[in-house]
Each structure stands twice: as C-alpha cells, then as structure tokens.
Design a protein around this motif. Structure first.
Motif, mmCIF file in Angstrom:
data_model
loop_
_atom_site.group_PDB
_atom_site.id
_atom_site.type_symbol
_atom_site.label_atom_id
_atom_site.label_comp_id
_atom_site.label_asym_id
_atom_site.label_seq_id
_atom_site.Cartn_x
_atom_site.Cartn_y
_atom_site.Cartn_z
ATOM 1 N N ASP A 47 87.443 85.552 12.762
ATOM 2 C CA ASP A 47 86.657 85.665 13.991
ATOM 3 C C ASP A 47 85.744 84.444 14.100
ATOM 4 N N TYR A 48 85.599 83.934 15.311
ATOM 5 C CA TYR A 48 84.735 82.781 15.512
ATOM 6 C C TYR A 48 83.920 82.919 16.792
ATOM 7 N N LYS A 49 82.881 82.113 16.850
ATOM 8 C CA LYS A 49 82.080 81.947 18.060
ATOM 9 C C LYS A 49 81.997 80.448 18.296
ATOM 10 N N HIS A 99 84.050 85.977 10.237
ATOM 11 C CA HIS A 99 84.680 87.005 9.399
ATOM 12 C C HIS A 99 86.157 86.690 9.224
ATOM 13 N N GLU A 104 94.299 82.845 14.316
ATOM 14 C CA GLU A 104 95.291 83.797 13.822
ATOM 15 C C GLU A 104 96.396 83.079 13.052
ATOM 16 N N ASN A 157 90.552 86.502 22.215
ATOM 17 C CA ASN A 157 89.947 87.391 21.203
ATOM 18 C C ASN A 157 88.974 86.676 20.281
ATOM 19 N N HIS A 158 88.770 85.385 20.498
ATOM 20 C CA HIS A 158 87.849 84.573 19.702
ATOM 21 C C HIS A 158 88.166 84.667 18.215
ATOM 22 N N ARG A 159 89.420 84.330 17.896
ATOM 23 C CA ARG A 159 89.788 84.308 16.487
ATOM 24 C C ARG A 159 90.943 83.342 16.253
ATOM 25 N N CYS A 198 81.105 83.158 7.359
ATOM 26 C CA CYS A 198 81.990 84.056 6.617
ATOM 27 C C CYS A 198 81.900 83.703 5.132
#
Length: 105
Positions: A31-33, A43, A20, A16-18, A78
């Motif tokens: 959230d990351y890339k 975010h 947690e 999910n590219h985050r 963010c």
C-alpha cells in the motif's frame, strides 16, 4: 532477487493505491500514498500460499526500482521496506530526507 521473479513485473495500481506483484495467481502488494514526487510505502502483504519464497523481498526490490526509475523518493513507513533498505543501504539513495527515521537507516 530469485531467478523465478526477475521476469515478473510489478504494477502500480493507482486506483487501489498499491504496488502489486502477481505470482502463481496470488497477488502480493504494498500500500502506498503518493504526495508529489514522494511515495509513502505503508504496508506490505503477501499471501500465506507464497510464504517463504522471497516474494515480499522481490516485491520490495521491484517497487524501489520503479520509484527510482520515475525519479521519485520513498518514505519507508512499512517495517518490511524499512528493514530491507537498512539491510541494503544502497537503496538509501532514494529515501526522502524528510523521512523521520532517515538517520536510523
């Protein structure tokens, strides 16, 4: 970081590219890339049920620790992460020099 969060782990969810962070059954996340060794933090979100407890701050700190442990750099897009690094300038050591607002940290 508050004592209650020290033993809790942040998880890098690559599906999910985050990042947690689970507290009392609720999940806060960033959230990351990922781009090579650079991590764009996009975010941060923390459930309302956890508001005012410092969960987002703990999540940010643990995420930055993970990024540093993996010898990566961060691009703090963010606003919460940006503000955290600005308030805690020692973390500027892992901010990627290509970050457009690097000089504002």
């Amino acid at each position: 970081m508050k004592e209650e969060f020290i033993s809790l782990a942040v998880t890098k969810n690559t599906t999910n590219h985050r990042y947690e962070f689970v507290v009392d059954g609720y999940t806060a996340f960033i959230d990351y890339k990922e781009e090579g060794t650079r991590i764009h933090l996009i975010h941060t979100e923390s459930p309302a049920a956890l508001a005012g407890r410092g969960v987002a701050t703990a999540l940010i700190e643990k995420t930055l620790m993970d990024i540093e442990e993996h010898h990566q750099t961060v691009l703090p897009y963010c606003p919460l992460v940006f503000a955290y690094i600005k308030k805690n300038p020692a973390w500027k050591r892992i901010v990627d020099l290509s970050f457009p607002a690097y000089d504002k940290l």
